[in-house]
Design a protein around this motif. Structure first.
Motif, mmCIF file in Angstrom:
data_model
loop_
_atom_site.group_PDB
_atom_site.id
_atom_site.type_symbol
_atom_site.label_atom_id
_atom_site.label_comp_id
_atom_site.label_asym_id
_atom_site.label_seq_id
_atom_site.Cartn_x
_atom_site.Cartn_y
_atom_site.Cartn_z
ATOM 1 N N ASP A 1 131.901 2.791 127.199
ATOM 2 C CA ASP A 1 133.298 2.991 126.830
ATOM 3 C C ASP A 1 134.109 1.779 127.278
ATOM 4 O OD1 ASP A 1 135.803 3.818 126.179
ATOM 5 O OD2 ASP A 1 135.796 5.628 127.422
ATOM 6 N N THR B 1 137.208 1.110 125.786
ATOM 7 C CA THR B 1 138.498 1.277 125.114
ATOM 8 C C THR B 1 139.656 0.763 125.965
ATOM 9 O OG1 THR B 1 138.530 3.560 125.962
ATOM 10 C CG2 THR B 1 137.754 3.216 123.698
ATOM 11 N N ARG C 1 133.978 2.369 121.716
ATOM 12 C CA ARG C 1 133.405 3.503 122.440
ATOM 13 C C ARG C 1 132.089 3.826 121.741
ATOM 14 N NH1 ARG C 1 133.873 9.034 123.795
ATOM 15 N NH2 ARG C 1 134.648 9.312 125.926
#
Length: 681
Positions: A516, A518, A524
């Motif tokens: 992940d 982000t 992701r």
């Protein structure tokens, strides 16, 4: 209520609905499609070029009408006048959505261009090329013994090299007299002799001793990628290897989708023929530049491909291959002028040799694998699997060889996977999951460090972590199974039963979070239940094809497994067995042959006698047609389980005992209501 138009991007397979007037570049960014842009959508940089496709696309469930994109605008018109766009191209920042549309993102428009990992094998090849160079001294013309210059060239070849039956095309005759006089009656001649022929054709002529070399191309024309090796015809050295995506992907990711496109769109076969011929012509120029040679010195090309690609390359309608009895227009080998196949970027007199097809859906690529790996000479029962969008499978030994083709689809190439991508820098290619903590670590293409190694973030700063490629998704699914995150049916467990919050709810199912980014604007990356199903379908087709050949041979085990193909070369044998891609066998009896089809093409390029050999061998191979075999479906269904529902895997149990977990339809342990963690044996 009317739905917004559907936008489908190839080759990624990503899709979404967007309001009328949405720029294609905006749609691509929202879907995470790899479409480049430097100028911020002002129509200046041209990085966001796209190729829209129109017609019926049954695989995607859409019909693309004229007017699906906005009209050509002033920005595109200005760019076309100043710098030019390839035919059929649009600028993604200018073309807006007006209706359902299929959009191909060409390789040069992708930020992360694919690494076509079909490197040449270094194995020895005995040199005996069909095209070779000889130096001759030609008798000067004499008024008292009149004869043409070409006739005296024929005499010189006969007396100095014992070569007779020589012909020359008009283009060579036009160069002959200047070459003879400039070379003071000594010339170098490039001669081409087809397999099984006593005749020769002059394909090149130079004054004096030609030291510029003669070169050839060995091309593996796959459904998804086209790989080429530039070879020196004097010693077989590979000067350069290169590749690109097959542009036919925009018409369908698998072979039957392309056949369907032809059925639904009159003239669709010509579109695909033009696309692939132009791609090969461009690739020849690129690889010549990479090898530092003049493309006009490429005098021969050997091409291997599956039957549908074979017909589309030749401009033959492939519709008959889409229905029983799957008849080929021709199954024999072919030698023909390169120009007939649109290869106008190499020597004007260059020749193309296509290996024979075996039958039905088992093509010249399988013949090339047989030439490279020689299963007909094996002492032990050997299973050879050329893994790709369409897998070719050979099983045999000295007593005989069986062959079949199995439609695995593009999932192994990273397509149809939620975070999937082609093999390119930044793509996850290796993954491990700790069975105790359920935490992942991974490696990406272009970096030798693992994600938990110091310096990984800095080393991958330029490429980033962009997605997961074929070898990565196979390892991910197998690791999830070994870590108890996935049960034998392929169901991902929820956090309560797996013991990790990385198993996140996604509607009615769960997904396993791998990475992940982000917070820093990155992607992701997760393995979803849909990804698992796509891999199950692909591996089941592969295993079912192999099992069908074993049935025909009357065996339950094989002695050796060879994984071939660009993708096969990067598969971990252990993970392939955990997944149930291949039959159970001692792990050290599973080997990689690399790009065996490409190596077979190089053998045929560099050794004329090998062409005669493979033409004889293919006639002895027994073809099994999976599409009409009643047991194929039974094997396919049983192979949906991981590793298998009925076949025992005793060798696998020795190296990777799998946890006995079973999750309910919701990913929870049966009967516990999702509130208790299921104890695993």
């Amino acid at each position: 209520m009317t739905q917004d138009p559907l936008v489908i991007f190839t080759p990624s397979g990503k899709r979404g609905r967007f309001a009328v007037g949405t720029p294609i570049l905006t749609a691509a960014r929202q879907l995470g499609v790899d479409l480049d842009s430097v100028c911020g959508g002002r129509g200046i940089c041209s990085k966001c070029q796209i190729a829209p496709s129109y017609g019926d696309f049954p695989k995607h469930g859409v019909t693309v009408q004229d007017g699906a994109l906005s009209e050509w605008n002033a920005v595109e018109d200005r760019y076309q006048r100043v710098r030019g766009l390839k035919p059929g191209r649009r600028l993604g920042c200018q073309a807006t959505v007006q209706g359902d549309i299929v959009v191909d993102v060409p390789p040069e428009s992708q930020v992360h261009r694919q690494v076509v990992r079909k490197a040449a094998s270094a194995r020895h090849i005995t040199m005996d090329p069909a095209t070779r160079l000889v130096l001759i001294d030609v008798v000067e013309p004499d008024m008292h013994e009149p004869s043409g210059d070409f006739e005296r060239v024929q005499d010189a070849l006969r007396t100095q090299w014992q070569i007779s039956g020589v012909t020359a095309p008009l283009s060579i005759l036009q160069k002959l007299q200047p070459a003879l006089r400039k070379g003071n009656w000594q010339i170098s001649v490039a001669l081409h002799q087809p397999a099984n022929s006593q005749d020769y054709q002059i394909v090149g002529v130079w004054p004096g001793l030609h030291e510029g070399g003669l070169y050839g191309l060995a091309i593996d024309l796959g459904s998804t990628t086209i790989a080429a090796h530039l070879c020196d015809l004097s010693d077989g050295r590979v000067l350069a290897s290169s590749g690109l995506m097959n542009p036919q992907i925009r018409f369908g990711e698998d072979l039957m989708s392309r056949v369907s496109y032809v059925m639904m769109n009159p003239g669709g076969d010509r579109e695909m023929t033009d696309a692939v011929q132009q791609a090969i012509a461009n690739l020849a120029v690129e690889i010549a530049a990479e090898g530092g040679i003049d493309p006009a010195l490429i005098f021969e090309t050997v091409i291997v491909c599956n039957p549908v690609m074979h017909h589309l390359l030749l401009g033959i309608d492939p519709v008959e291959l889409g229905q029983a009895p799957f008849a080929l227009a021709t199954s024999g080998s072919m030698t023909l002028p390169a120009r007939e196949l649109g290869l106008t970027t190499i020597a004007p007199t260059a020749q193309v040799y296509l290996l024979p097809c075996i039958a039905g859906h088992v093509g010249a690529d399988a013949a090339a694998v047989a030439l490279s790996e020689e299963p007909d000479q094996a002492e032990v029962l050997t299973l050879i699997v050329d893994v790709g969008t369409n897998a070719e499978i050979l099983l045999g030994d000295k007593s005989g060889v069986l062959a079949c083709s199995s439609p695995t689809g593009p999932a192994f190439e990273g397509a149809q996977i939620s975070a999937g991508q082609r093999a390119a820098p930044g793509a996850i290619e290796r993954i491990e999951i700790d069975p105790a903590t359920k935490e992942p670590r991974f490696r990406v293409i272009g970096c030798d460090l693992w994600s938990d190694d110091p310096g990984f973030a800095e080393a991958t700063k330029d490429s980033g972590v962009t997605g997961i490629c074929g070898s990565g998704i196979i390892e991910a699914v197998a690791e999830m199974r070994m870590a108890g995150l996935l049960d034998a049916s392929g169901l991902i467990g929820g956090p309560d039963v797996t013991g990790t919050a990385r198993c996140e709810p996604t509607g009615r199912t769960f997904a396993y979070l791998v990475h992940d980014a982000t917070e820093t604007g990155g992607p992701r990356i997760a393995v979803t239940q849909g990804d698992i199903r796509a891999i199950q379908l692909a591996k089941s087709a592969l295993y079912a094809g192999a099992r069908l050949l074993m049935d025909k041979r009357g065996v339950d085990k094989v002695d050796r497994v060879v994984l071939a193909g660009a993708f096969g070369a990067h598969i971990s044998p252990k993970h392939a067995m955990v997944l149930g891609m291949i039959p159970d066998v001692t792990l050290d009896h599973v080997t990689s042959a690399g790009n065996a089809a490409g190596h077979g093409a190089r053998i045929a390029l560099c050794n004329r006698a090998a062409r005669t050999r493979i033409e004889a061998v293919v006639k002895t191979i027994d073809k099994v047609e999976t599409a009409i075999e009643p047991r194929f479906q039974e094997h396919f269904v049983n192979a949906n389980a991981i590793p298998h529902a009925t076949d025992p895997f005793p060798e696998l149990a020795k190296i990777a005992p799998l946890p006995h977990v079973a999750f309910g339809a919701s990913g929870m342990a049966p009967g516990d209501g999702g509130g208790r963690r299921r104890r695993r044996g």
